[in-house]
Structure formats: C-alpha cells, structure tokens
Design a protein around this motif. Structure first.
Motif, PDB file in Angstrom:
ATOM      1  N   LEU A 114      49.522  34.489  79.496  1.00 35.74           N
ATOM      2  CA  LEU A 114      49.301  33.515  80.563  1.00 35.74           C
ATOM      3  C   LEU A 114      49.789  34.097  81.885  1.00 35.74           C
ATOM      4  O   LEU A 114      50.931  34.520  82.011  1.00 35.74           O
ATOM      5  CB  LEU A 114      50.046  32.211  80.267  1.00 35.74           C
ATOM      6  CG  LEU A 114      49.978  31.145  81.365  1.00 35.74           C
ATOM      7  CD1 LEU A 114      48.547  30.664  81.567  1.00 35.74           C
ATOM      8  CD2 LEU A 114      50.899  29.964  81.035  1.00 35.74           C
ATOM      9  N   SER A 136      50.549  33.359  85.775  1.00 34.42           N
ATOM     10  CA  SER A 136      50.799  32.316  86.776  1.00 34.42           C
ATOM     11  C   SER A 136      50.516  32.883  88.162  1.00 34.42           C
ATOM     12  O   SER A 136      51.116  33.880  88.560  1.00 34.42           O
ATOM     13  CB  SER A 136      52.246  31.819  86.704  1.00 34.42           C
ATOM     14  OG  SER A 136      52.512  31.176  85.474  1.00 34.42           O
ATOM     15  N   GLN A 139      38.897  31.123  89.992  1.00 30.98           N
ATOM     16  CA  GLN A 139      38.138  30.539  88.880  1.00 30.98           C
ATOM     17  C   GLN A 139      37.125  31.516  88.295  1.00 30.98           C
ATOM     18  O   GLN A 139      36.719  31.364  87.143  1.00 30.98           O
ATOM     19  CB  GLN A 139      37.424  29.270  89.349  1.00 30.98           C
ATOM     20  CG  GLN A 139      38.364  28.109  89.632  1.00 30.98           C
ATOM     21  CD  GLN A 139      37.621  26.883  90.141  1.00 30.98           C
ATOM     22  OE1 GLN A 139      36.751  26.984  91.007  1.00 30.98           O
ATOM     23  NE2 GLN A 139      37.981  25.720  89.607  1.00 30.98           N
ATOM     24  N   TRP A 168      44.821  31.663  82.890  1.00 27.68           N
ATOM     25  CA  TRP A 168      45.707  31.653  84.046  1.00 27.68           C
ATOM     26  C   TRP A 168      46.024  30.217  84.438  1.00 27.68           C
ATOM     27  O   TRP A 168      45.344  29.277  84.019  1.00 27.68           O
ATOM     28  CB  TRP A 168      45.075  32.384  85.241  1.00 27.68           C
ATOM     29  CG  TRP A 168      43.672  31.936  85.601  1.00 27.68           C
ATOM     30  CD1 TRP A 168      42.513  32.541  85.235  1.00 27.68           C
ATOM     31  CD2 TRP A 168      43.296  30.771  86.346  1.00 27.68           C
ATOM     32  NE1 TRP A 168      41.432  31.843  85.714  1.00 27.68           N
ATOM     33  CE2 TRP A 168      41.886  30.754  86.404  1.00 27.68           C
ATOM     34  CE3 TRP A 168      43.999  29.745  86.970  1.00 27.68           C
ATOM     35  CZ2 TRP A 168      41.173  29.734  87.053  1.00 27.68           C
ATOM     36  CZ3 TRP A 168      43.297  28.732  87.629  1.00 27.68           C
ATOM     37  CH2 TRP A 168      41.899  28.741  87.664  1.00 27.68           C
ATOM     38  N   GLU A 169      47.054  30.065  85.233  1.00 27.41           N
ATOM     39  CA  GLU A 169      47.351  28.790  85.880  1.00 27.41           C
ATOM     40  C   GLU A 169      47.585  29.077  87.350  1.00 27.41           C
ATOM     41  O   GLU A 169      48.212  30.067  87.712  1.00 27.41           O
ATOM     42  CB  GLU A 169      48.580  28.115  85.258  1.00 27.41           C
ATOM     43  CG  GLU A 169      49.866  28.934  85.352  1.00 27.41           C
ATOM     44  CD  GLU A 169      51.103  28.167  84.896  1.00 27.41           C
ATOM     45  OE1 GLU A 169      50.958  27.024  84.414  1.00 27.41           O
ATOM     46  OE2 GLU A 169      52.224  28.709  85.036  1.00 27.41           O
ATOM     47  N   ILE A 227      49.414  27.740  90.422  1.00 23.31           N
ATOM     48  CA  ILE A 227      50.443  26.831  90.927  1.00 23.31           C
ATOM     49  C   ILE A 227      50.365  26.903  92.446  1.00 23.31           C
ATOM     50  O   ILE A 227      50.790  27.875  93.074  1.00 23.31           O
ATOM     51  CB  ILE A 227      51.855  27.230  90.450  1.00 23.31           C
ATOM     52  CG1 ILE A 227      51.855  27.526  88.941  1.00 23.31           C
ATOM     53  CG2 ILE A 227      52.861  26.139  90.796  1.00 23.31           C
ATOM     54  CD1 ILE A 227      51.482  26.348  88.081  1.00 23.31           C
ATOM     55  N   ASP A 236      39.710  20.955  87.300  1.00 26.01           N
ATOM     56  CA  ASP A 236      40.165  22.135  86.551  1.00 26.01           C
ATOM     57  C   ASP A 236      41.657  21.987  86.242  1.00 26.01           C
ATOM     58  O   ASP A 236      42.495  22.113  87.141  1.00 26.01           O
ATOM     59  CB  ASP A 236      39.917  23.403  87.380  1.00 26.01           C
ATOM     60  CG  ASP A 236      40.114  24.689  86.579  1.00 26.01           C
ATOM     61  OD1 ASP A 236      40.859  24.654  85.580  1.00 26.01           O
ATOM     62  OD2 ASP A 236      39.531  25.718  86.961  1.00 26.01           O
ATOM     63  N   ARG A 285      43.710  23.882  84.996  1.00 32.66           N
ATOM     64  CA  ARG A 285      44.524  25.083  85.218  1.00 32.66           C
ATOM     65  C   ARG A 285      45.104  25.113  86.624  1.00 32.66           C
ATOM     66  O   ARG A 285      46.015  25.895  86.907  1.00 32.66           O
ATOM     67  CB  ARG A 285      43.660  26.334  84.989  1.00 32.66           C
ATOM     68  CG  ARG A 285      43.142  26.489  83.565  1.00 32.66           C
ATOM     69  CD  ARG A 285      42.183  27.661  83.466  1.00 32.66           C
ATOM     70  NE  ARG A 285      40.982  27.468  84.292  1.00 32.66           N
ATOM     71  CZ  ARG A 285      40.003  28.354  84.422  1.00 32.66           C
ATOM     72  NH1 ARG A 285      40.090  29.510  83.771  1.00 32.66           N
ATOM     73  NH2 ARG A 285      38.954  28.095  85.191  1.00 32.66           N
ATOM     74  N   ILE A 286      44.584  24.259  87.492  1.00 37.81           N
ATOM     75  CA  ILE A 286      45.070  24.197  88.876  1.00 37.81           C
ATOM     76  C   ILE A 286      46.094  23.071  88.988  1.00 37.81           C
ATOM     77  O   ILE A 286      45.778  21.900  88.751  1.00 37.81           O
ATOM     78  CB  ILE A 286      43.913  23.966  89.858  1.00 37.81           C
ATOM     79  CG1 ILE A 286      42.884  25.090  89.740  1.00 37.81           C
ATOM     80  CG2 ILE A 286      44.439  23.864  91.288  1.00 37.81           C
ATOM     81  CD1 ILE A 286      41.632  24.875  90.559  1.00 37.81           C
ATOM     82  N   LYS A 287      47.312  23.422  89.346  1.00 38.25           N
ATOM     83  CA  LYS A 287      48.407  22.454  89.422  1.00 38.25           C
ATOM     84  C   LYS A 287      48.911  22.394  90.862  1.00 38.25           C
ATOM     85  O   LYS A 287      49.472  23.357  91.378  1.00 38.25           O
ATOM     86  CB  LYS A 287      49.515  22.860  88.448  1.00 38.25           C
ATOM     87  CG  LYS A 287      49.004  22.919  87.000  1.00 38.25           C
ATOM     88  CD  LYS A 287      49.964  23.596  86.056  1.00 38.25           C
ATOM     89  CE  LYS A 287      49.336  23.728  84.675  1.00 38.25           C
ATOM     90  NZ  LYS A 287      50.216  24.440  83.716  1.00 38.25           N
ATOM     91  N   SER A 309      56.000  27.200  87.238  1.00 33.59           N
ATOM     92  CA  SER A 309      55.096  28.088  86.487  1.00 33.59           C
ATOM     93  C   SER A 309      55.580  28.289  85.056  1.00 33.59           C
ATOM     94  O   SER A 309      56.769  28.144  84.759  1.00 33.59           O
ATOM     95  CB  SER A 309      54.979  29.436  87.196  1.00 33.59           C
ATOM     96  OG  SER A 309      56.210  30.140  87.139  1.00 33.59           O
ATOM     97  N   LYS A 310      54.639  28.655  84.182  1.00 33.76           N
ATOM     98  CA  LYS A 310      54.944  28.847  82.768  1.00 33.76           C
ATOM     99  C   LYS A 310      54.579  30.246  82.275  1.00 33.76           C
ATOM    100  O   LYS A 310      54.910  30.603  81.148  1.00 33.76           O
ATOM    101  CB  LYS A 310      54.182  27.810  81.930  1.00 33.76           C
ATOM    102  CG  LYS A 310      54.474  26.350  82.268  1.00 33.76           C
ATOM    103  CD  LYS A 310      55.899  25.981  81.921  1.00 33.76           C
ATOM    104  CE  LYS A 310      56.138  24.478  82.038  1.00 33.76           C
ATOM    105  NZ  LYS A 310      56.015  23.993  83.440  1.00 33.76           N
TER     106      LYS A 310
END
Length: 341
Positions: free
Chosen positions: A10, A12, A32, A39-40, A42, A63, A65-67, A87-88
């Motif tokens: 993953l 970030s 994207q 992926w994420e 942040i 989406d 994945r978008i935070k 983030s993770k």
C-alpha cells in the motif's frame, strides 16, 4: 498471505493543497490512472479560500481511496503532518496538488524500493511544464541539475547546493521516514530540511533515468511567492546541517567566495564562532577585510593540511574551475569541499 503482501505494498500519497482549484482535477486523475492501483491519497486542505475543497470532495465521494481532511493548523508542514498521521501505507510518497504523475510513477518507485530494500530512496526524473509555454531559466537549470544527479543517484553529493531530492518525486519505506522524524520539525523550507534529514539518516538514493513527474510552473506557485522558500532561508539551513553533519573542527575551514552568498555564510560562521579563512578570486578584494576577516588569494589554501572548503561562487564557469582545482589537489565532494550555490 496474498492480502499480507498487498497490504505491504500500500502506497500512501500525501498531498496538501491550498487554492489550486484549476489544477486539482488533472492532479487527482493522474493518481487515479496509476498502473499500481493499491494506493491511498491522503489529501489535506490547508485553509483554501476557493472551491478546491469541493472539487476534491467530489472525487473522494466516488473513490474510497481518496481521504480528504482539513488542516487543523496552518501551513504545509502542519498539513503534511496530518496527512502522514492519517496514512496507513508501508510506503510513503509526496505529491503536489498542481502537478501531474506519469502513469507508472508509483509502480516504478515501488519496484525500485522492493529491489533495494530499506535504507533507500526511490526517485525519478522531473520535467517542468507551463501552460503558457514559457519556463523561467532558473527552473530549467534546476531541472537539468537535479536530473543529472538522479540519473547516477549522486543527489547527496551536492546536497548543500540546492534541494537535491525532488520534493514531490520520492518514495521511502514508512519506517525510514519515521526514523528521519517525518514532518515533525517546524522548519522551512520543509522539503530541503527533509532532504537533509534523509542525508543525515544515511539513506541511499536509487539511480533513475525515467521521467516520473510533471512539475507545473506558473506565476502563483508557492516556490515563487511564499516567503518560506526565499533564498534567504536556504543559507541558515545549509549552515545548520553543515555544522551538525560535516564540519570537522580539527580541520581548517576555508570559505571561497566573497559575493552576496559568501557574505551571508561568513556572517553565520562568525555568529557561530567558527574560525575560517576567507578566499576569493577577485584581486581587488584580496588583502581587504570584511567583518574583520582578511580576504586571501585561493593559493593560500595550499598552506593548510587537510582543509575543508565551502564554495559560494555562483558563476558556473568559475565554479567548475574551482572544483577542478580542488580535485587536482585530491579533495573530494562532501568529504572535503561543499558547494553552497
């Protein structure tokens, strides 16, 4: 086992933004469109006054994945700190909200990190662009210089000259970023400070010959307008880290150059009570005193045993001559001489 492997991969992507409504759609779409899809993003609103937040929110609603977050402080460091805390990913990278990723950017850097392991920084070449079609000479020179270093992975050999790690085009293991204290210091310019902490942490740069990042140049870009990125902030940062990481008080120190930057460095050394010998090529200045320090001919350097030398001469041709002169005496970059401009 499969999920565990995926979780480790993953990535970030940390992205602060402020009033970049015109560029956010292209930026987010480029993320994207990545060939590495795990992926994420942040993404943190740093007190925008335009409709940037609404634009990002429209993507985040579609989406997962978008935070999206709002900065609970003020400024890019606070925003990056919040993004990192939320983030993770086992792998961390930065992105500027007005730029564009090449489609295989995350995949390429992630592959490099997995091959080389922890203790490394994955990099890519950068390419400036402008909607107006015109780039400033400074940005063009910076791109050429930066990419030349990245191709060989020699970025830290000229760390004192400019920020030698492209701020939105690096990736590291999360644990390595944590070991370098991530975004904790409230110190600007934050990208240059982090580059120095990567250097301090002895991370190794992975060579890259692939363009992975499109860097947008426009009149309101923060690097052009924000006082935190003024050149006046660079010299104190360089001196801070030089004295902490590379200065050897058992060796004589020479300062080569008596122009504007040379004088700034001299003032900082004097303020820190660091003894030094001042050298210059200008015959009109040799023998004169500035800040109580006599200026000597560069030939004076031969009288010292194992000197360290800070070079502040900005003229490229003169700088090349100086480096050749020092190298002919067996002096090496980062070990014996340091380019400060």
């Amino acid at each position: 086992m499969y999920l565990s492997t995926m979780q480790q991969a993953l990535v970030s992507v940390l992205t602060p933004f402020k009033n970049t409504a015109d560029f956010l759609p292209a930026c987010i779409k480029s993320i994207q469109s990545q060939t590495h899809t795990f992926w994420e993003l942040i993404i943190v609103d740093d007190n925008s006054t335009d409709n940037s937040y609404e634009i990002v929110n429209s993507y985040a609603e579609r989406d997962p994945r978008i935070k999206l977050f709002k900065n609970n402080g003020t400024g890019i460091i606070s925003a990056l700190r919040l993004a990192f805390n939320e983030s993770k990913g086992a792998f961390i990278t930065r992105m500027d909200s007005d730029d564009i990723m090449s489609p295989d950017k995350l995949q390429f850097m992630l592959h490099d990190l997995k091959i080389h392991g922890k203790g490394h920084i994955a990099l890519g070449l950068v390419q400036y662009f402008s909607n107006s079609g015109h780039l400033g000479n400074g940005f063009q020179r910076y791109e050429t210089w930066l990419n030349k270093l990245t191709i060989k992975g020699d970025n830290f050999k000229e760390i004192y000259k400019e920020c030698a790690i492209p701020s939105p085009c690096w990736m590291v293991y999360r644990t390595d970023l944590e070991a370098c204290k991530a975004f904790q210091p409230e110190r600007y310019p934050e990208d240059y400070d982090l580059a120095f902490r990567f250097y301090k942490g002895q991370l190794k740069c992975i060579p890259s010959n692939k363009v992975l990042h499109q860097w947008r140049d426009y009149p309101d870009r923060a690097s052009r307008t924000d006082e935190h990125y003024s050149k006046n902030h660079f010299i104190p940062l360089k001196i801070r880290y030089f004295l902490k990481l590379d200065y050897d008080n058992k060796r004589p120190l020479a300062l080569w150059g008596a122009g504007h930057k040379g004088k700034m460095v001299a003032r900082k050394l004097i303020a820190n009570r660091i003894p030094f010998t001042w050298l210059c090529n200008n015959e009109k200045k040799i023998g004169k005193h500035i800040y109580g320090q006599e200026l000597h001919s560069f030939e004076y350097l031969k009288t010292f045993k194992q000197p360290q030398c800070i070079i502040t001469v900005a003229n490229p041709e003169e700088q090349t001559k100086i480096v050749r002169h020092l190298q002919s005496s067996g002096m090496k970059p980062i070990e014996d001489y340091y380019l400060f401009c």
